[in-house]
Design an enzyme around this catalytic site. Sequence first.
Site, PDB file in Angstrom:
ATOM      1  N   HIS A 101      66.460 -42.555   1.049  1.00  0.00           N
ATOM      2  CA  HIS A 101      66.108 -41.409   1.898  1.00  0.00           C
ATOM      3  C   HIS A 101      67.208 -41.182   2.922  1.00  0.00           C
ATOM      4  O   HIS A 101      67.962 -42.095   3.253  1.00  0.00           O
ATOM      5  CB  HIS A 101      64.759 -41.630   2.602  1.00  0.00           C
ATOM      6  N   HIS A 103      67.736 -39.692   6.817  1.00  0.00           N
ATOM      7  CA  HIS A 103      67.109 -39.239   8.069  1.00  0.00           C
ATOM      8  C   HIS A 103      67.862 -38.005   8.571  1.00  0.00           C
ATOM      9  O   HIS A 103      69.100 -38.002   8.591  1.00  0.00           O
ATOM     10  CB  HIS A 103      67.241 -40.311   9.155  1.00  0.00           C
TER      11      HIS A 103
HETATM   12  P1  5GP Z   1      64.588 -46.802   7.035  1.00  0.00           P
HETATM   13  O1  5GP Z   1      64.475 -47.780   8.187  1.00  0.00           O
HETATM   14  O2  5GP Z   1      64.168 -47.438   5.728  1.00  0.00           O
HETATM   15  O3  5GP Z   1      65.904 -46.102   6.961  1.00  0.00           O
HETATM   16  O4  5GP Z   1      63.559 -45.657   7.403  1.00  0.00           O
HETATM   17  C1  5GP Z   1      62.228 -45.652   7.029  1.00  0.00           C
HETATM   18  C2  5GP Z   1      61.557 -44.597   7.883  1.00  0.00           C
HETATM   19  O5  5GP Z   1      60.359 -44.216   7.264  1.00  0.00           O
HETATM   20  C3  5GP Z   1      61.204 -45.063   9.302  1.00  0.00           C
HETATM   21  O6  5GP Z   1      61.814 -44.202  10.247  1.00  0.00           O
HETATM   22  C4  5GP Z   1      59.668 -44.979   9.344  1.00  0.00           C
HETATM   23  O7  5GP Z   1      59.207 -44.510  10.576  1.00  0.00           O
HETATM   24  C5  5GP Z   1      59.367 -44.006   8.234  1.00  0.00           C
HETATM   25  N1  5GP Z   1      58.114 -44.249   7.537  1.00  0.00           N
HETATM   26  C6  5GP Z   1      57.669 -45.437   7.053  1.00  0.00           C
HETATM   27  N2  5GP Z   1      56.491 -45.274   6.404  1.00  0.00           N
HETATM   28  C7  5GP Z   1      56.207 -43.939   6.480  1.00  0.00           C
HETATM   29  C8  5GP Z   1      55.115 -43.160   5.997  1.00  0.00           C
HETATM   30  O8  5GP Z   1      54.161 -43.646   5.376  1.00  0.00           O
HETATM   31  N3  5GP Z   1      55.161 -41.819   6.259  1.00  0.00           N
HETATM   32  C9  5GP Z   1      56.186 -41.236   6.952  1.00  0.00           C
HETATM   33  N4  5GP Z   1      56.135 -39.922   7.155  1.00  0.00           N
HETATM   34  N5  5GP Z   1      57.220 -41.962   7.438  1.00  0.00           N
HETATM   35  C10 5GP Z   1      57.233 -43.290   7.201  1.00  0.00           C
END
Ligand code: 5GP
Length: 138
Positions: A101, A103
């Site tokens: 993903h 951001h």
């Molecule tokens: P990473 O740290 O893997 O780059 O980002 C994961 C992101 O996904 C985090 O910012 C977290 O807040 C978001 N996130 C985790 N679980 C969910 C979810 O069930 N729904 C949504 N909308 N965001 C999520």
Amino acid sequence: MKKDDCIFCKIANGEIPSSTVYEDDEFRVILDLGPASKGHALILPKDHFRDVCELDPKVAAKILPLGAKIGTAMKKSLGCAGFNLVQNNGEAAGQTVFHFHVHVIPRYENGPSIVTWTPGKETPEELAKTADRIKSAL
Ligand code: 5GP
Ligand code: ZN
């Protein structure tokens, strides 16, 4: 391909509801549940890729244009002055959900620093050595 136990596969494909700001055949863009700033969004491919190393190049080619589209819409609609595109690969890099993903983080005038680091110092020789090590693995 989807992965059965992956929450982002389920969200991207609409099996779990989310605050969606954009959807097409290949992507869903949702609002992050724990936003770094108002409007913080996540670009999710509908197919499962663990991280950027596994990403299909055809899907990859569409990500930056989509990031630009979402960021531009955020500037128009939310009044942010800029935005960061952030993408984490591996636990050490802060990845917590292992479905690729990106951001899209709106940045507001006088808002907090979000993506920052303290610049280190290296000699030109050290930089050259490091560059050689990376080059040797390409
Ligand atoms: P990473 O740290 O893997 O780059 O980002 C994961 C992101 O996904 C985090 O910012 C977290 O807040 C978001 N996130 C985790 N679980 C969910 C979810 O069930 N729904 C949504 N909308 N965001 C999520
Ligand atoms: Zn997935």
